[in-house]
Scaffold this motif. Structure first.
Motif, PDB file in Angstrom:
ATOM      1  N   MET A 134       1.339  -2.268  -2.361  1.00 14.43           N
ATOM      2  CA  MET A 134       0.381  -3.156  -1.697  1.00 14.43           C
ATOM      3  C   MET A 134      -0.372  -4.161  -2.605  1.00 14.43           C
ATOM      4  O   MET A 134      -0.404  -4.058  -3.878  1.00 14.43           O
ATOM      5  N   GLN A 165      -2.935  -7.478  -2.611  1.00 13.30           N
ATOM      6  CA  GLN A 165      -4.021  -7.959  -1.884  1.00 13.30           C
ATOM      7  C   GLN A 165      -4.379  -9.303  -2.743  1.00 13.30           C
ATOM      8  O   GLN A 165      -4.890  -9.139  -4.036  1.00 13.30           O
ATOM      9  N   THR A 190      -3.153  -9.551   2.770  1.00 14.54           N
ATOM     10  CA  THR A 190      -2.578  -8.349   1.949  1.00 14.54           C
ATOM     11  C   THR A 190      -1.195  -8.141   2.689  1.00 14.54           C
ATOM     12  O   THR A 190      -0.822  -8.284   3.870  1.00 14.54           O
TER      13      THR A 190
END
Length: 255
Positions: A68, A70, A112
């Motif tokens: 992930m 962001q 994101t």
């Protein structure tokens, strides 16, 4: 003083043993509770897991990863900001403006994002290392089982030897106590005859020496019993006193 301490030790030791167990029971306790046997059992379990681990080398291995990313709010707002860019005509004069965003140049733009990866690996050939590894793990397991069996036999033999030696010393203790009581009674009779002028002083000294030797021998037997019981307890892992057993039953167990 020494006699008092020894007697106190014996009484304390005997008070611990609230129950008695047979030879077979003591061997079973040792097989279940002996620390050396438990260590060998753990070694067998470890070898079994090593063998299972070697088998898994043939099984496909799957993995899944996710990442992930962001972007902080200030950077995202700056990249998403729409600016007005002037538009010039053929004559080089501005004729208007058009909206422009740096984020729009790269397609969709998100604050994101997630990246997923799934992979599967299947070993095909590695020069026989997997087969050799499995064979070595199997041999290691067989060796630990062999070691466990040897340790169990060795501990069982030690328990039986100590058990029988304790019983033999207990019998010797009874005989020594009877002999000492007999010598003490005979010494008393000799002393009475000596007082009456019927015995010589050397006879009295002879029986005094004999009685003292028997007391010393009895103390040695009692000390040996305490020592053997302590060793026997360590082997079986229980505070139990060997029971008096029938010789006929013992012969059946041995045969």
């Amino acid at each position: 003083m020494k006699k008092t301490m020894l007697l106190a030790t014996m009484l304390f030791t005997m008070s611990i043993f609230a129950e008695t167990i047979t030879l077979d029971e003591s061997i079973n306790f040792a097989l279940q509770n002996n620390k050396e046997i438990l260590a060998e059992q753990n070694a067998v379990q470890s070898a079994e897991w090593q063998q299972k681990s070697a088998i898994t080398n043939w099984i496909p291995k799957a993995s899944f990863n996710t990442v992930m990313v962001q972007i902080d709010g200030e950077t995202y707002d700056s990249a998403s900001e729409v600016m007005e860019i002037p538009v010039f005509g053929f004559d080089g004069m501005p004729i208007g403006s058009m909206p422009f965003s740096s984020a729009a140049m790269g397609g969709a733009f998100y604050q994101t994002t997630f990246t997923n990866k799934f992979s599967v690996q299947q070993p095909v050939f590695n020069g026989g290392k997997m087969i050799l590894g499995y064979q070595l793990a199997k041999l290691a397991k067989e060796q630990t089982i062999y070691n466990l069996q040897n340790k169990e036999n060795d501990i069982a033999f030690q328990v039986a030897s100590l058990y029988l030696n304790i019983l033999k010393l207990q019998d010797l203790q009874i005989l020594s106590e009877k002999s000492m009581r007999s010598s003490s009674l005979h010494l008393k009779q000799v002393e009475e005859k000596f007082s009456a002028g019927l015995m010589k002083k050397t006879d009295v000294l002879q029986w005094q020496v004999k009685l003292q030797n028997e007391k010393t021998a009895l103390q040695e037997i009692e000390n040996n019993i305490v020592t053997l019981i302590s060793m026997w307890q360590n082997l079986i892992g229980k505070n139990e006193l060997p029971a008096k057993i029938d010789v006929a039953k013992l012969n059946i167990q041995i045969s």
